[in-house]
Write an enzyme that holds these catalytic residues in place. Structure first.
Site: not given
Lengths: 425, 514
Positions: B145-147
């Site tokens: 998620t979101e890097l």
């Protein structure tokens, strides 16, 4: 730069929001190197006093004026004018008070503003006459002093400002703290409206206390929008620590504090209270204040059968207000129309989380507050419920709310006002 | 040979409806169908469909040399299936080209990696199954998620068997190092890391239409020139973007689609770069070193940390509460509950509670359906309050069910003893098969199913004739059916021995009812 200001009250006699605002602004202006020639109407019934009294810095008694303010007096000239005009009065109200006084010698009415007057019978019994007399004195002042710009607060002094402009030829700035629409809803007093409008028409700039008020000034008074500027009010940093008050019951307290009038939206507060009490009996609601809608509100509370959890305190002032804040867990201001609205800021300074209506000027600048449309009872109830039940949110409000209010400095507001002056000089 | 690696994040949360406190205990539906449907429709029309078409055209035009990768969250896929199935179809067409890699992530685009390893692993598994089911690929590359990444998270990902992971090339972790190489995890060096080149990525994602930017307007020539000016020793330029950049964040009118169409041509003709997917890079490149990330990083904001989702009192309380019920959810073991819990974990809910934008980032404001973070918090907590009440009720139910079952078991034991004594006299030990099940009446089957575990049933019915399967399954309760389907999703992983064993057990049970 020097400004001739027609203002209201000065410490230690401050009684209302307008006086507080004038004082804060004056102080802020002086911090920004603007000299102020401050004119206030003041009636103490001293028969021998000259109509206009100039108090120099040397005349100020330190114990009264408090050495905290000492620095400012060097840049301030203070003029008291014997006059009965008081802020926020309507001509009808004024007439009633004067009439009662003449008949019985008693001063009636709960408004704090009336307490300080010694009615002598020396002045006009009609507000408009008094306003005109005040303007006459203003002419005299304007011709005897040097200044660069004139600044008048609220419609009662607009006429004085306009006269001063005529005599001196200096630019005029008028300050809109509340419009007739805010005071009276749609049933406006045409004469007051006309005075307000004439003052703004004659002025070179109009300062409004919020964008909400600015819109009213432009749309309902037809004032050229290019000369209307918003400068939001600020607050004085709090001198005292929030009061602590022991609670003798376990329920949480949700408070409405203000005049119980149409403008303040008390009925929405009651309807929201009813919704919450249906789910959660562990809350008490308090309506502090009085006004023409009070009886109707009491009736409604009885009708909803919530009177054991909903309390009326009547009009509160001074330390009772501080105590009320100290007892509160949530403060609610559901105003239908509020040009600015200083009371949520006071609540926040006392570490009380607030729910305010989007129809208030203060909603334009506050971040750490819940905002709802005044008519949206569901949203209002939901916000109060959230503050009562989910701890994180009141924790956040307490941490950042006070900080936010303390950052609303008069120095910054005054700098904006100074820029308004500079644009017309 | 150098590579450009395109990766796009595709995600849509299930947004919550306005849920008042007086709905708690009464209304158990939390999602804003109207908003979710209309947003899915709008973004599909503005971004997903046209962008997918362009990608497909580019792949065809360059004969498979143009390659890209996607990570599509489970809750985005669910919404596409529900509201805009043509988006799924267009992704399927991309999958068929063989030039598109689909990555694994958490099903709900959640922050579970930071809180619960078990839940994290479960979500990733479920997500990759969904990808396989739709696009026929078993992901080998992971994108959180979101890097969001840390050494610990990398280790968990490696333990799950993933070979490569994507994350942000944050300045504060790279120092003097360049993001344009393959790196590896500090704990388990087998996990390779591809780092986002944030300058070039953000040039497209954020600055493309910013007229105040000194490089405005961005052209494919200019971008290719920048790629060429990178030291030829460096191996890969990772361009990681929100897919919504195309057409949604940057509107069509900005020329973003034209840029996208023109870029591959420029790169093919005027540079020595090729396009590669993370999977290909993992095969061709060796790590040049490890990256140490003791504290989690992300690709959000200037800080590249977690403060967009966690850190203020609102976020922390909500985050704490949603994972507090993990154990109970496990006990209940109900597919619907599990699904809702997952949707409530979606990181966006916490993003809406961020108070950072009070001082900066109007980026946050743009994507926020709420007037303020406080409203977001109250709404979320109201929903969660109702959800928690339901959990408590279910737990009660499960517990009382358990005692029932125990009593039943006792009864059964008695019957067994009786039957056994009968059997001895009867000595009928004929083996039965599934065709015999056909002979059972519906009432009998229902009775039979009561004594069979759903998981056992799922195993037993593998490769059974459709008619017979249907005959049995139509007698299954609704909730049990959902559970059954969830288990069957994993049927590829069933062990043969287990299947045979459970089939036998099931038939034995059938025999009792014949």
């Amino acid at each position: 730069m020097k400004v001739l200001m027609f203002g209201w009250e000065f410490p230690p006699h401050i009684t209302g929001g307008l006086g507080t605002a004038c004082f804060g602004l004056t102080k802020g202006l002086m911090h920004n190197d603007v000299e102020v020639l401050f004119v206030v109407p003041k009636a103490y019934g001293d028969e021998n006093q000259e109509a206009v009294k100039l108090i120099n810095a040397s005349d100020i008694e330190i114990d009264i004026r408090s050495h905290f303010y000492k620095d400012y007096w060097n840049k301030l000239q203070y003029i008291e004018v014997d006059s009965n005009i008081v802020p926020y009065t309507t001509p009808e109200e004024y007439f009633n008070i004067m009439e009662t006084y003449e008949r019985t010698g008693e001063v009636k009415g709960e408004s704090i503003f009336f307490r300080k007057f010694n009615f002598s019978g020396k002045y006009g019994t009609k507000l408009i006459e008094e306003v005109e007399r005040y303007a006459l004195i203003a002419r005299k002042i304007a011709s005897s002093y040097e200044f660069d710009v004139i600044h008048a607060h609220d419609w009662l002094t607009y006429f004085a400002g306009v006269e001063a402009k005529k005599v001196s030829g200096k630019p005029l700035v008028v300050h809109m703290h509340a419009t007739e629409f805010d005071r009276s809803g749609e049933n406006i007093n045409q004469m007051v409206y006309d005075r307000e409008r004439a003052g703004m028409e004659a002025a070179d700039r109009v300062i409004s206390v919020s964008n909400l008020t600015r819109d009213i000034v432009i749309n309902r008074y037809g004032i050229n929008e290019n000369k209307v500027l918003t400068v939001h009010n600020a607050v004085e940093p709090m001198q005292k620590k929030p009061v602590r008050e022991k609670k003798f019951f376990k329920e949480k307290v949700v408070t409405f504090l203000g005049r119980v009038t149409f403008q303040k939206g008390p009925e929405y507060f009651i309807e929201a209270a009813y919704k919450i009490l249906q789910r959660d009996r562990n809350v008490r609601f308090v309506m502090a204040g009085s006004g023409d809608m009070l009886n109707k509100m009491i009736k409604r509370v009885a009708e909803l059968n919530i009177a054991t959890k909903f309390h009326f305190t009547g009009f509160l002032q001074g330390s009772d207000v501080d105590k009320m804040f100290a007892l509160s867990d949530v403060y609610v201001m559901p105003s239908v129309s509020e040009p600015f609205g200083i009371s949520p800021l006071e609540a926040m300074r006392s570490n009380v989380p607030v729910v305010i209506s989007k129809q208030s000027g203060v909603a334009e600048i506050l971040k750490h507050a819940l905002k709802v449309d005044f008519w949206d009872i569901d949203a209002l109830a939901n916000s109060i419920y959230g503050l009562l039940h989910y701890n994180a949110i009141s924790k956040m409000f307490k941490t950042y709310g006070r900080q936010e209010v303390d950052n609303l400095k008069w120095d910054n507001a005054a700098l904006k006002v100074k820029k308004v002056y500079q644009s017309v000089i | 040979m150098r590579s450009v690696c395109f990766y796009f994040q595709v995600h849509q949360p299930y947004r919550l409806k306005t849920y008042r406190f007086f709905d708690i205990g009464k209304d158990h539906y939390y999602f804003d169908d109207f908003q979710n449907r209309s947003l899915a429709r709008r973004i599909a029309d503005k971004c997903y469909l046209p962008a997918n078409q362009i990608m497909l055209d580019l792949i065809k035009k360059y004969d498979g040399k143009f390659k890209i990768s996607y990570s599509i969250s489970g809750c985005a896929l669910d919404q596409f299936e529900q509201y805009v199935p043509e988006v799924i179809e267009s992704f399927k067409r991309l999958a068929e080209t063989g030039c598109v890699e689909f990555l694994a992530e958490t099903y709900a685009h959640s922050l579970s990696a930071l809180k619960s390893k078990k839940e994290f692993v479960k979500q990733v598994k479920y997500q990759s199954e969904k990808i396989y089911e739709l696009f026929g690929q078993k992901p080998t590359t992971f994108r959180n998620t979101e890097l969001i990444y840390s050494d610990e998270i990398g280790k968990m990902v490696a333990d799950m068997g993933y070979k490569t992971m994507l994350t942000e090339g944050a300045k504060h972790i790279l120092g003097w190092k360049s993001p344009n190489y393959m790196y590896c995890n500090a704990i388990n060096p087998k996990l390779k890391l591809l780092l986002k080149n944030f300058r070039l990525s953000d040039d497209i994602a954020f600055r493309f239409s910013q007229s105040s930017w000194s490089e405005f307007p961005l052209t494919s020539e200019k971008f290719t020139h920048w790629l060429n000016s990178i030291d030829p020793e460096e191996e890969v330029v990772n361009l990681f973007l929100d897919y919504e950049t195309f057409g949604e964040h940057q509107w069509e009118e900005t020329g973003i689609f034209e840029f996208l169409k023109a870029l591959p041509e420029q790169i093919f003709n005027y540079s020595d770069y090729t396009f590669n997917t993370p999977k290909e890079l993992a095969e061709s490149l060796q790590p040049v070193g490890t990256i140490n990330v003791p504290y989690p990083i992300s690709w959000a904001d200037e800080e590249r940390d977690l403060t967009a989702w966690l850190g203020n009192d609102l976020q922390d309380e909500a985050f704490h509460k949603i994972y507090e019920i993990e154990e109970k959810i496990k006990q209940i073991d109900d597919f619907e509950i599990w699904k809702e819990w997952r949707y409530l974990q979606t990181s966006d809910h916490f993003y809406y509670m961020c108070t950072k934008w009070f001082s900066d980032g109007d980026v946050h404001k743009y994507f926020n359906p709420y007037g303020s973070p406080y409203e977001a918090f109250i709404n979320y907590m109201n929903v969660l309050s109702d959800f928690m009440i339901r959990i408590e009720e279910k737990i009660e139910h499960v517990r009382s069910g358990e005692t029932d079952r125990k009593e039943n078991a006792k009864l059964k034991l008695h019957k067994k003893v009786e039957k056994n004594s009968l059997k001895k006299t009867n000595t009928k030990t004929k083996e039965i098969s599934f065709t015999d099940v056909n002979a059972l009446s519906n009432a009998k089957i229902k009775q039979l199913l009561k004594s069979v575990d759903i998981e056992d049933l799922a195993y037993a019915l593998v490769n059974v004739k459709k008619e017979i399967k249907n005959q049995i399954l139509k007698n299954l309760g609704k909730r049990a059916m959902v559970k059954y389907e969830a288990i069957v999703l994993e049927s590829d992983n069933f062990k043969k021995a287990d299947i045979i064993k459970r089939k036998k057990a099931f038939l034995k049970e059938c025999k009792k009812h014949l």
